[in-house]
Design an enzyme around this catalytic site. Structure first.
Site, PDB file in Angstrom:
ATOM      1  N   ASP A  59      -2.560  -1.868   1.754  1.00  0.00           N
ATOM      2  CA  ASP A  59      -1.572  -2.103   0.623  1.00  0.00           C
ATOM      3  C   ASP A  59      -2.320  -2.940  -0.151  1.00  0.00           C
ATOM      4  OD1 ASP A  59       0.574  -1.399  -0.754  1.00  0.00           O
ATOM      5  OD2 ASP A  59       1.681  -2.999   0.047  1.00  0.00           O
ATOM      6  N   ASP A 258       3.061  -3.938   4.045  1.00  0.00           N
ATOM      7  CA  ASP A 258       4.294  -4.840   4.391  1.00  0.00           C
ATOM      8  C   ASP A 258       5.423  -4.223   4.590  1.00  0.00           C
ATOM      9  OD1 ASP A 258       4.074  -5.449   1.705  1.00  0.00           O
ATOM     10  OD2 ASP A 258       4.662  -7.541   1.810  1.00  0.00           O
ATOM     11  N   ASP A 262       5.672   1.453   3.124  1.00  0.00           N
ATOM     12  CA  ASP A 262       4.447   0.964   3.766  1.00  0.00           C
ATOM     13  C   ASP A 262       4.882   1.839   5.063  1.00  0.00           C
ATOM     14  OD1 ASP A 262       2.646   0.447   1.966  1.00  0.00           O
ATOM     15  OD2 ASP A 262       3.439  -1.432   2.132  1.00  0.00           O
TER      16      ASP A 262
END
Length: 372
Positions: A59, A258, A262
């Protein structure tokens, strides 16, 4: 008597203590070594799976970047001032917890712009926010939000393209259905992101960046990090589906993230890796948690997994080799031709020694050093 002694010796030698200890001792030492290096591993299965990984999905915001974006530039349209733009933007975003909202609030404080009360606030995942300020509907978000509400962004298209090419995220502001301007919001890459990605390549891992940013912004960040594959404009609810597509192609995927959005992708991946500086939801959905935000710890985690599996295989080999070699001896295969007969007491000593050798080999993992 001869047959009974051989029978007892065989029973003692055949005791599978060494084989029973081969895997759990290595896993236990490996998990403990991970904790020493700031890597919290949920269980042995995660540690065993990590060595099979061939793809790392990262990410962008908060993982590759510091997660503290800031407003870099503003391009108000003629008839609109930067202060007026900021007034409507901060009035909408003051109640949001999104990192981009925090950037707007900080910039407004720097400019001394006080927000007004808003109503009918609505967060539109992957697009932006909508609210009513001073009786006017305010839209603050990306190009998809504006096009979906019929707002023409052509007057700011060149500025938005310039921001995107520079690795910044363009965010448009429309009040009462009329475009007021565009802001450039950017986050700073973490110091060791490039170093970690180079290490992934040396480990023969394919690196993929997944982000909700537009293609130009995502490509600019990827080029800065030297990453070839980018999944851009991915909505929060689609992240798990993207991971599933990679798995359908035969990939063993680790997802690194994080944020709350996600979590589904972390749960879907073969190994979910959460950044310890992120949300509790992400850490709960993950298999491995990095106490800090340094991506180089992922390299260490994968190297530790490979070392642990190698250690387990060594343990199993010697445990099987021991049984295969000494069971025939205990049964009298070398007697009387070579005069070798394994006494039950010697068999008991040899059996204990095999367990000690397996445990000692597992403890060698304590000498493991961080990969970077």
């Amino acid at each position: 008597t001869f047959a009974l002694l051989n029978f007892i010796a065989v029973l003692i030698i055949a005791c599978p203590c060494a084989m029973g200890l081969a895997t759990p001792t290595s896993i236990m030492v490996g998990v403990g070594k991970g904790a020493e290096n700031g890597i919290l591993i949920r269980g042995g299965e995660s540690l065993e799976t990590a060595h099979k990984l061939d793809t790392i999905v990262l990410d962008k915001t908060g993982t590759l970047t510091k997660g503290r974006p800031s407003v870099k530039e503003m391009e108000p349209l003629p008839g609109t001032s930067a202060e007026e733009m900021m007034f409507f933007a901060v009035s909408v975003e003051k109640g949001s917890e999104h990192p981009l909202a925090e950037a707007v609030v900080r910039r407004a404080e720097e400019l001394g712009v006080a927000p007004s009360d808003s109503s009918a606030f609505e967060a539109i995942p992957g697009h932006g926010v909508k609210a009513v300020v001073d009786g006017k509907e305010v839209l603050f978000g990306n190009e998809r939000l504006m096009s979906g509400r019929g707002v023409d962004i052509a007057p700011c298209a060149l500025a938005a393209e310039r921001y995107s090419t520079g690795g910044m995220t363009p965010v448009f502001l429309a009040v009462g259905g009329r475009l007021m301007g565009v802001m450039a919001i950017a986050d700073t890459l973490k110091e060791h992101s490039r170093e970690a990605i180079e290490a992934f390549r040396r480990m023969n891992l394919e690196v993929v960046i997944m982000t909700g940013d537009n293609k130009r912004t995502a490509r600019a960040v990827a080029d800065e990090l030297g990453v070839e594959r980018v999944l851009s404009e991915v909505l929060p609810q689609d992240k798990a589906a993207e991971v599933k597509k990679l798995q359908a192609g035969g990939k063993k995927v680790a997802m690194v993230g994080d944020g709350i959005n996600d979590a589904p992708a972390l749960a879907q991946s073969d190994v979910g890796i959460a950044i310890g500086t992120g949300t509790d939801v992400a850490m709960e959905a993950s298999d491995i948690t990095l106490i800090g935000g340094d991506l180089r710890a992922i390299v260490t985690a994968i190297a530790l997994s490979r070392a642990t599996i190698r250690n387990i295989r060594q343990n199993l080999f010697w445990a099987f080799f021991y049984n295969a070699l000494l069971i025939p001896v205990a049964a009298g295969a070398l007697y009387p031709a070579f005069g070798v007969l394994l006494d039950p007491m010697l068999a008991a000593g040899a059996m204990g020694l095999s367990s000690v050798s397996v445990v000692s080999n597992a403890l060698r993992l304590k000498r493991f050093r961080a990969a970077i």
